[in-house]
Scaffold this motif. Structure first.
Motif, mmCIF file in Angstrom:
data_model
loop_
_atom_site.group_PDB
_atom_site.id
_atom_site.type_symbol
_atom_site.label_atom_id
_atom_site.label_comp_id
_atom_site.label_asym_id
_atom_site.label_seq_id
_atom_site.Cartn_x
_atom_site.Cartn_y
_atom_site.Cartn_z
ATOM 1 N N ALA A 13 0.855 -1.199 0.000
ATOM 2 C CA ALA A 13 0.000 0.000 0.000
ATOM 3 C C ALA A 13 0.887 1.244 0.000
ATOM 4 C CB ALA A 13 -0.920 -0.009 1.209
ATOM 5 N N GLU A 14 1.879 1.265 -0.868
ATOM 6 C CA GLU A 14 2.788 2.411 -0.959
ATOM 7 C C GLU A 14 2.014 3.693 -1.277
ATOM 8 O OE1 GLU A 14 6.218 2.801 -0.601
ATOM 9 O OE2 GLU A 14 6.013 0.876 0.387
ATOM 10 N N GLY A 15 2.311 4.742 -0.522
ATOM 11 C CA GLY A 15 1.690 6.043 -0.773
ATOM 12 C C GLY A 15 0.303 6.206 -0.207
ATOM 13 N N VAL A 16 -0.231 5.208 0.495
ATOM 14 C CA VAL A 16 -1.570 5.279 1.085
ATOM 15 C C VAL A 16 -1.423 5.326 2.602
ATOM 16 C CG1 VAL A 16 -3.842 4.198 1.256
ATOM 17 C CG2 VAL A 16 -2.491 3.949 -0.842
ATOM 18 N N GLU A 17 -2.184 6.214 3.253
ATOM 19 C CA GLU A 17 -2.068 6.354 4.704
ATOM 20 C C GLU A 17 -3.086 5.529 5.464
ATOM 21 O OE1 GLU A 17 -2.159 10.421 5.839
ATOM 22 O OE2 GLU A 17 -0.308 10.929 4.772
ATOM 23 N N GLN A 18 -4.297 5.431 4.930
ATOM 24 C CA GLN A 18 -5.336 4.710 5.665
ATOM 25 C C GLN A 18 -6.417 4.212 4.713
ATOM 26 O OE1 GLN A 18 -6.970 7.563 8.449
ATOM 27 N NE2 GLN A 18 -8.475 8.301 6.992
ATOM 28 N N SER A 19 -7.278 3.354 5.207
ATOM 29 C CA SER A 19 -8.406 2.853 4.425
ATOM 30 C C SER A 19 -9.497 3.909 4.371
ATOM 31 C CB SER A 19 -8.941 1.562 5.036
ATOM 32 O OG SER A 19 -9.448 1.810 6.337
ATOM 33 N N ASP A 20 -10.514 3.666 3.556
ATOM 34 C CA ASP A 20 -11.562 4.688 3.354
ATOM 35 C C ASP A 20 -12.943 4.190 3.763
ATOM 36 O OD1 ASP A 20 -11.983 2.819 1.433
ATOM 37 O OD2 ASP A 20 -11.926 4.196 -0.275
ATOM 38 N N GLY A 21 -13.031 3.259 4.687
ATOM 39 C CA GLY A 21 -14.321 2.714 5.081
ATOM 40 C C GLY A 21 -15.016 3.529 6.147
ATOM 41 N N PRO A 22 -16.146 3.042 6.651
ATOM 42 C CA PRO A 22 -16.883 3.743 7.711
ATOM 43 C C PRO A 22 -16.025 3.982 8.953
ATOM 44 C CG PRO A 22 -18.198 1.946 6.785
ATOM 45 C CD PRO A 22 -16.833 1.805 6.213
ATOM 46 N N ARG A 23 -15.149 3.016 9.251
ATOM 47 C CA ARG A 23 -14.212 3.173 10.365
ATOM 48 C C ARG A 23 -12.804 2.968 9.828
ATOM 49 N NH1 ARG A 23 -16.384 -1.012 14.624
ATOM 50 N NH2 ARG A 23 -17.438 -1.911 12.831
ATOM 51 N N PRO A 24 -12.218 4.017 9.229
ATOM 52 C CA PRO A 24 -10.921 3.859 8.558
ATOM 53 C C PRO A 24 -9.817 3.498 9.542
ATOM 54 C CG PRO A 24 -11.527 6.176 8.717
ATOM 55 C CD PRO A 24 -12.730 5.401 9.158
ATOM 56 N N LEU A 25 -8.838 2.767 9.022
ATOM 57 C CA LEU A 25 -7.681 2.367 9.810
ATOM 58 C C LEU A 25 -6.413 2.745 9.067
ATOM 59 C CD1 LEU A 25 -8.750 -1.265 10.839
ATOM 60 C CD2 LEU A 25 -8.725 0.753 12.318
#
Length: 929
Positions: A673-685
């Motif tokens: 997941a290079e360049g990504v900080e967190q997920s985009d769901g209802p409860r991001p992680l």
């Protein structure tokens, strides 16, 4: 093809000449074939003659159209809502009754078309009645919170069609079996007030359909199939009905719901309710106890109706009597209940469709299914003719010669005696085909027993599985055959002790003993298992449902491979519904296949090497099918996997493609997941936390104990930095660690790494990196010295015990595998299996062909013993835990005459293999790579 009554293909024979002549005169203007059909029908059926007189003008116009068009026009007239509803419905019923009877008698329509048209009219009549009456309650303000816009949906009230109406098989003068429910969740605290309104609607609907007026009636309506009908209101809340079926539902109610269908009112609410009842109707395990329940129900019906005794045509009940329609229906439904929980294809509500599905899936010989279908159709034709005479809801043949002749003539048969003879043959044949299936086996005469049967049985009756009288009766029925099988075992005392352990660990007995009663071959299989592998018998006690697979049709079929296994598990998971149900479904499915491999190995159908590959195939299929399910459930809360997602990599024996009956799974998870900080769901992680928790979810899905047990134990210690490292590793960190920090043993482990599941592009990149790293590390000067040091430490920590120990010790299984990995690392061989890795050593000139042959023979012997011991001892591998039967199995596997000979051969093979490995690694002390 347009089907009209212009050219009927068959015709009744007038039994009463006078009404026939009068009708011929009444319709003298019609073409000859139509006039003959009407006249001959009138000469047999006073009821139809009356309808022809009453609807003469309409009938003349209808005869010019196709039968389908006539029915469609009648149904549209009911839906339009014009005129007094009671009058409209009764007129429509007369016309549907007349046109379908003529289409039937004239051979223009098949049985399915006739029953289908009658059912469609019943659906329309009930739906129009319910919605009209609900709308009236809404107008009067009796349904809280409901407005005019809710009338078309019946405000949450649904009518379930049961029996023949539910299956689309209504007979000619059928009553209709209905269950009326309402969606109480829609009304909250006002549910009691809503129930009172829906009870009024139900009572008014019943009167609207059933009351006889000068216009006739629509349908006799029966509401007695609802839960606990003697004490419950005529319309129940869905919650109350669901609670009843979960707590008190009986086999006959399960059978009834095979045909249940939401036919009127709020169809969507009804379909949701029926879906909630799926676990009640369709049991997850094969349900042979349903046979005895169905048999007892048949006997109660016959007792109540006085239908016992020899078969006599006069007065014989074509539905409930010996060889009647209900026999075929019960025969079909009971077999559907047995296996329909495992195979949705078998859940066809129609009798003919059910028979066809049972034949297709191997639960019924196709010839038997075809014969029963023909008998069913012939019985239904006679049933219709009985009811056409006077529109009576009767199933009984006449009691007089004249009455019998009338039915024969209505069937178009002039030779009454021949017709009677044919009917008798059909009834007797139906009884012959169905009775043997239902009648439970009687206890056999006690055989001469080496084992004191009565004393043993009395002792078994104290076990938890035999608490109920029903379980005890079932066991006593199978006891003689069971005792014979135990006595015939190669080692009867050991077989008896192991079978005793099986019974002691069995939590419940009714289903398993019914299974044995219906399938005696399973008793022989269980005795064979108990006498050879008591550990497998104990496993069976905890997981008796796996025996379902033995009689499911494919237990002895060819191995489907990873792709076939995964496709089958994908289907099982898709049908399971909720996430927890999917995890339980995976456990049931895996255990059946795991059991199959063990049985095939135990019985010599496959050798140890094949069993090892199949166990590995099974694990790969489970991981590949379960990973997207786990990921989707996790994504619903925390969003889709960031970046390119993650892959699951199998290490150790899993990666090498060879497991045994007790293997755990060595896994690592790699994500990118290079360049990504967190997920985009209802409860991001955050990315690191996301994949760590996703990995934990996978481990839980595989290893957590649930109602169906666990799938596998999981070991993740082969990840970078072992226990101290994160449970999921980024692709970049994994590559950097392997290049710059990993120890030789970690590079050795990489020679067996294999991607099991995950994103395709990331999987390819990981495999390309693995191969590149092996090329980079090939021929390293430290490898042999490091491996020699590892062997010394392993020997000190786990020296092995000799005897039949196949895994630990110099020259034994782990030692040869470690050596093969060493060759792979030195030659950059990408293949993960031992055979290919040793071959790479030969190709590179590092190993002679003679040494290769010796090592392969050694590891084959070691694996035969290791795989056999893990199967026999539930994974503990202690020789003192196997009896004589287990020793016989090991000797059959290896070809040795005695255990002493086997131990000596193991010791010799280990010494020869150790010498080869020692000779190779000793070169490290002289500074050679």
């Amino acid at each position: 093809m347009t089907q009209t009554l212009a050219s009927p293909t068959r015709c009744p024979i007038a039994h009463d000449p006078e009404p026939a002549a009068a009708m011929r005169q009444r319709f003298a203007d019609l073409p000859g074939p139509q006039r003959d059909l009407l006249a001959e029908t009138a000469g047999c059926s006073p009821y139809l003659a009356g309808l022809m007189e009453r609807e003469a003008d309409w009938l003349r116009a209808a005869l010019a159209l196709s039968v389908d068009t006539v029915v469609a026009v009648v149904l549209r007239g009911v839906q339009s809502g014009e005129g007094d509803l009671a009058t409209v419905l009764r007129q429509a019923k007369r016309r549907i009754a007349l046109i379908t009877a003529l289409a039937d008698l004239g051979g223009v329509w098949s049985l399915e078309q006739v029953t289908g048209a009658l059912t469609r009219f019943a659906d329309r009549a009930v739906d129009v009645a319910v919605k009209s009456l609900v709308a009236d309650e809404i107008r009067r303000g009796k349904l809280p919170g409901q407005g005019p816009q809710d009338a078309d949906s019946a405000a949450g009230m649904v009518v379930l069609a049961m029996g023949k109406m539910g299956a689309g098989e209504l007979n000619y003068s059928s009553d209709i079996d209905l269950i009326c429910l309402f969606d109480d969740a829609r009304y909250g605290d006002d549910a009691a007030e809503a129930r009172a309104a829906f009870v009024r609607v139900t009572r008014r609907m019943t009167a609207l359909l059933s009351d006889r007026t000068d216009q006739g009636y629509v349908f006799r309506t029966d509401l007695r199939l609802r839960p606990d009908a003697s004490v419950t209101p005529v319309c129940l809340s869905m919650a109350a009905a669901e609670s009843y079926y979960e707590a008190e539902g009986r086999t006959w109610e399960r059978a009834a719901f095979i045909k249940a269908r939401a036919c009127a009112g709020d169809i969507q609410a009804g379909e949701r309710f029926l879906k909630t009842l799926t676990p009640f109707v369709w049991r997850k395990h094969l349900d042979f106890a349903a046979i005895e329940d169905a048999h007892n129900m048949r006997l109660r019906i016959r007792d109540h109706r006085g239908l016992h005794g020899r078969l006599v045509l006069e007065g014989h009940n074509m539905k409930l009597g010996v060889g009647g329609i209900r026999e075929i229906e019960f025969f079909t439904q009971t077999r559907q209940l047995i296996a329909g929980g495992r195979d949705p294809v078998l859940r066809d509500p129609r009798t003919e469709g059910g028979l066809a599905a049972l034949a297709e899936r191997g639960w019924l010989p196709p010839a038997v299914a075809a014969e029963l279908t023909a008998l069913y159709r012939a019985h239904r034709l006679v049933e219709h003719r009985l009811q056409m005479v006077n529109d009576s809801q009767t199933h009984s043949l006449p009691t007089t010669d004249d009455g019998m002749a009338r039915i024969a003539h209505l069937c178009g048969q002039a030779d009454v005696q021949a017709w009677r003879a044919d009917l008798m043959v059909r009834l007797a044949r139906t009884d012959e085909l169905t009775e043997g299936f239902f009648a439970p086996g009687q206890p056999e005469a006690e055989a001469d027993a080496v084992i004191p049967a009565k004393a043993v049985l009395d002792g078994w009756m104290r076990y938890p599985a035999l608490r109920s009288d029903r379980a005890q009766a079932s066991l006593r029925r199978i006891a003689p055959g069971l005792m014979r099988s135990l006595n015939a075992a190669a080692h009867p005392d050991e077989a008896m002790a192991a079978f005793d352990g099986f019974l002691a660990g069995l939590p419940a007995g009714v289903q398993i003993f019914a299974l044995f009663d219906a399938n005696p071959q399973l008793v022989a299989l269980l005795v064979d298992i108990a006498g050879t592998a008591p550990a497998l018998a104990r496993y069976l006690a905890r997981n008796a449902g796996v025996l379902d697979a033995v009689i499911g049709g494919s237990f002895f079929a060819d191995w489907p491979g990873v792709a076939g296994l995964q496709a089958a598990l994908d289907r099982a998971l898709a049908e399971a519904g909720t996430y927890e149900a999917q995890l339980d479904a995976a456990r049931r499915w895996m255990k059946e296949w795991h059991f199959r491999i063990g049985v095939h190995h135990l019985r010599g159908l496959i050798d140890a090497e094949t069993a090892g590959r199949q166990y590995a195939d099974l694990a790969r299929a489970v991981i590949a099918a379960l990973w997207p399910v786990v990921a989707a459930d996790f994504a619903a809360r925390h969003g889709a996997a960031p970046g390119r997602g993650a892959v699951v990599v199998g290490m150790g024996s899993l990666g090498a493609g060879r497991l045994n009956a007790g293997s755990d799974l060595d896994l690592i998870v790699i994500y990118d997941a290079e360049g990504v900080e967190q997920s985009d769901g209802p409860r991001p992680l955050a990315v690191v936390r996301y994949f760590a928790r996703l990995t934990q979810a996978l481990v839980t899905a595989l290893s957590a104990p649930m109602a169906e047990g666990r799938l596998y134990e999981v070991d993740m210690r082969l990840r970078p930095s072992g226990r101290q490292g994160p449970v999921a590793t980024s692709f970049r960190a994994f590559c950097a660690y392997q290049r710059d920090e990993a120890w030789t043993w970690e590079h050795l482990a990489l020679t067996r790494a294999r991607v099991m599941a995950g994103a395709g592009d990331l999987s390819r990149d990981i495999e390309e990196f693995r191969r590149a790293l092996l090329r980079e590390k090939a021929g390293g000067v430290r490898v042999r010295g490091d491996v020699a040091d590892m062997r010394r430490r392993l020997a000190e920590a786990r020296p092995g015990g000799g005897g039949v120990e196949a895994k630990l010790g110099a020259g034994r299984l782990l030692d040869i595998e470690l050596f093969a990995q060493t060759l792979a690392l030195q030659t950059a061989e990408p293949a993960q299996g031992v055979t290919a890795q040793l071959a790479a050593g030969v190709a590179a000139g590092k190993l002679s062909q003679m040494d290769q042959t010796t090592l392969l023979a050694g590891i084959t012997l070691m694996w035969q013993v290791q795989a056999g011991m893990r199967l026999l001892t539930d994974g503990t591998g202690q020789v003192d835990q196997i009896g004589t039967g287990g020793r016989d199995f090991l000797l059959r596997q290896t070809g040795d005459a005695t255990m002493t000979a086997l131990e000596q051969r193991l010791a010799q093979a280990a010494a020869e293999c150790a010498a080869i490995i020692d000779r190779y690694l000793e070169q490290a002390t002289r500074g050679r790579p």
